[in-house]
Motif scaffolding. Sequence first.
Motif, short mmCIF file in Angstrom:
data_model
loop_
_atom_site.label_atom_id
_atom_site.label_comp_id
_atom_site.label_asym_id
_atom_site.label_seq_id
_atom_site.Cartn_x
_atom_site.Cartn_y
_atom_site.Cartn_z
N TYR A 7 0.82 -1.28 -0.01
CA TYR A 7 -0.12 -0.03 0.05
C TYR A 7 1.03 1.14 -0.18
O TYR A 7 1.62 1.29 0.74
CB TYR A 7 -0.81 0.05 1.36
CG TYR A 7 -1.89 -1.22 1.18
CD1 TYR A 7 -2.41 -1.81 0.24
CD2 TYR A 7 -2.10 -1.65 2.51
CE1 TYR A 7 -3.28 -2.75 0.55
CE2 TYR A 7 -2.82 -2.59 2.91
CZ TYR A 7 -3.55 -3.18 1.84
OH TYR A 7 -4.50 -4.24 1.95
N CYS A 8 0.79 2.21 -0.99
CA CYS A 8 1.52 3.41 -0.99
C CYS A 8 0.49 4.50 -1.90
O CYS A 8 -0.28 4.08 -2.42
CB CYS A 8 2.90 3.14 -1.50
SG CYS A 8 2.96 2.38 -3.24
N GLY A 9 1.29 5.77 -1.89
CA GLY A 9 0.28 6.87 -2.59
C GLY A 9 0.73 6.56 -4.01
O GLY A 9 1.79 6.30 -4.67
N SER A 10 -0.28 7.40 -4.76
CA SER A 10 -0.12 7.51 -6.10
C SER A 10 0.13 8.83 -6.63
O SER A 10 0.51 9.13 -7.73
CB SER A 10 -1.61 7.39 -6.86
OG SER A 10 -2.73 8.20 -6.40
N ALA A 11 0.57 9.76 -5.72
CA ALA A 11 1.22 11.11 -5.75
C ALA A 11 2.81 10.76 -5.66
O ALA A 11 3.15 9.98 -5.27
CB ALA A 11 0.81 11.85 -4.71
N THR A 12 3.37 11.87 -6.21
CA THR A 12 4.82 12.10 -6.36
C THR A 12 5.05 13.30 -5.39
O THR A 12 5.12 14.53 -5.96
CB THR A 12 5.26 12.32 -7.67
OG1 THR A 12 4.66 11.12 -8.56
CG2 THR A 12 6.75 12.25 -7.81
N PRO A 13 5.57 13.10 -4.32
CA PRO A 13 5.90 14.31 -3.42
C PRO A 13 7.12 14.94 -3.83
O PRO A 13 7.77 14.52 -4.78
CB PRO A 13 6.20 13.67 -2.10
CG PRO A 13 5.64 12.27 -2.02
CD PRO A 13 5.61 11.68 -3.53
N ALA A 14 7.35 16.11 -3.67
CA ALA A 14 8.27 17.12 -4.13
C ALA A 14 9.78 16.56 -3.47
O ALA A 14 10.72 16.49 -4.28
CB ALA A 14 8.02 18.46 -3.46
N ASP A 15 9.71 15.70 -2.36
CA ASP A 15 11.06 15.22 -1.83
C ASP A 15 11.41 14.17 -2.43
O ASP A 15 10.53 12.90 -2.38
CB ASP A 15 10.98 14.95 -0.43
CG ASP A 15 12.20 14.66 0.33
OD1 ASP A 15 13.10 14.22 -0.46
OD2 ASP A 15 12.26 14.63 1.66
N PRO A 16 12.49 13.95 -3.18
CA PRO A 16 12.80 12.64 -4.08
C PRO A 16 12.85 11.63 -3.12
O PRO A 16 13.12 10.42 -3.60
CB PRO A 16 14.11 13.08 -5.00
CG PRO A 16 14.45 14.15 -4.07
CD PRO A 16 13.58 14.92 -3.68
N ALA A 17 13.11 11.71 -1.91
CA ALA A 17 13.31 10.51 -1.13
C ALA A 17 12.18 9.48 -1.05
O ALA A 17 12.48 8.41 -0.81
CB ALA A 17 13.71 11.08 0.41
N TYR A 18 10.99 9.94 -1.28
CA TYR A 18 9.61 9.30 -1.27
C TYR A 18 9.88 8.21 -2.43
O TYR A 18 9.63 6.99 -2.25
CB TYR A 18 8.61 10.06 -0.93
CG TYR A 18 8.31 10.71 0.33
CD1 TYR A 18 8.01 9.64 1.60
CD2 TYR A 18 8.74 11.83 0.59
CE1 TYR A 18 7.90 10.43 2.50
CE2 TYR A 18 8.44 12.39 1.89
CZ TYR A 18 8.30 11.59 2.73
OH TYR A 18 7.96 12.36 4.05
N LEU A 19 10.29 8.69 -3.45
CA LEU A 19 10.15 7.81 -4.80
C LEU A 19 11.45 6.86 -4.58
O LEU A 19 11.34 5.76 -4.99
CB LEU A 19 10.34 8.77 -5.85
CG LEU A 19 8.93 9.31 -6.72
CD1 LEU A 19 9.53 10.03 -7.96
CD2 LEU A 19 8.31 8.34 -7.03
N GLN A 20 12.68 7.33 -4.12
CA GLN A 20 13.72 6.64 -3.94
C GLN A 20 13.46 5.28 -3.06
O GLN A 20 13.82 4.12 -3.25
CB GLN A 20 14.93 7.19 -3.42
CG GLN A 20 15.60 8.38 -4.34
CD GLN A 20 16.41 9.28 -3.71
OE1 GLN A 20 16.61 9.25 -2.29
NE2 GLN A 20 16.82 10.26 -4.34
N LEU A 21 12.47 5.84 -1.80
CA LEU A 21 11.85 4.76 -0.82
C LEU A 21 11.35 3.72 -1.90
O LEU A 21 11.63 2.45 -1.71
CB LEU A 21 11.49 5.32 0.17
CG LEU A 21 10.63 4.17 0.96
CD1 LEU A 21 11.53 3.47 1.93
CD2 LEU A 21 9.81 5.08 2.04
N ALA A 22 10.12 4.06 -2.48
CA ALA A 22 9.43 3.10 -3.21
C ALA A 22 10.25 2.17 -4.17
O ALA A 22 10.13 1.00 -4.09
CB ALA A 22 8.47 3.97 -4.21
N ARG A 23 11.17 2.85 -4.90
CA ARG A 23 11.98 2.11 -5.76
C ARG A 23 12.70 0.97 -4.93
O ARG A 23 13.03 -0.03 -5.41
CB ARG A 23 12.85 2.79 -6.47
CG ARG A 23 12.34 3.62 -7.47
CD ARG A 23 13.01 4.64 -8.35
NE ARG A 23 12.43 5.43 -9.20
CZ ARG A 23 12.53 6.80 -9.17
NH1 ARG A 23 13.20 7.40 -8.33
NH2 ARG A 23 11.83 7.63 -10.02
#
Length: 193
Positions: A7-23
């Motif tokens: 489970y996680c968001g469909s949004a892309t936060p401004a902080d790239p750390a969140y996308l890095q975490l998801a990857r």
Amino acid sequence: MKRLAVYCGSATPADPAYLQLARAVGRGLAERDIGIVYGGGRLGLMGAVADAALAAGGEVIGVIPQALVDAEVAHRGLTSLTVVETMHQRKQAFTDLSDGFVTLPGGTGTMDELWEALSWAQLGYHAKPVGLLNALGYYDGLVAFWDKMAEVGFLRAQHRGLLIVADELEALLARMAAAEPVRTVVAMKAAGL
């Protein structure tokens, strides 16, 4: 655990750390041969988890309501994509297809999924581990709220451990694998407790 609902968001936060975490989570699960069941979207953290797992050779099963397919947010490159009519069917499929649940940062939809997984575990509709990846301190407030529910008495002491929390994926998976089933509310009521 052969397959986990993520489970996680469909949004892309401004902080790239969140996308890095998801990857990192997508890749990490694939490298451990743990398949992913998720919301079937191509955007935000959802898409990042899926793309990273697929790139690492992992299995990724998407479950998405028709309305979101119509809105053109479905990920078309998954191992498989199941289209359902309702969000309730989607969440039931997550439960049916997975051996547990991992929650990454997200918004109201993510919270809905997490709380339902916890509620169903408490009631005895499933006995699967429910993990919360509290990376970047994102869920500090939620963990404090969980503790407050127990402190006040809205969460039974024997159910406090249903929410399995860790800051890193490796620790979270280890705690989930070691999780013991709890005595459910239904079983407690049947026993007169």
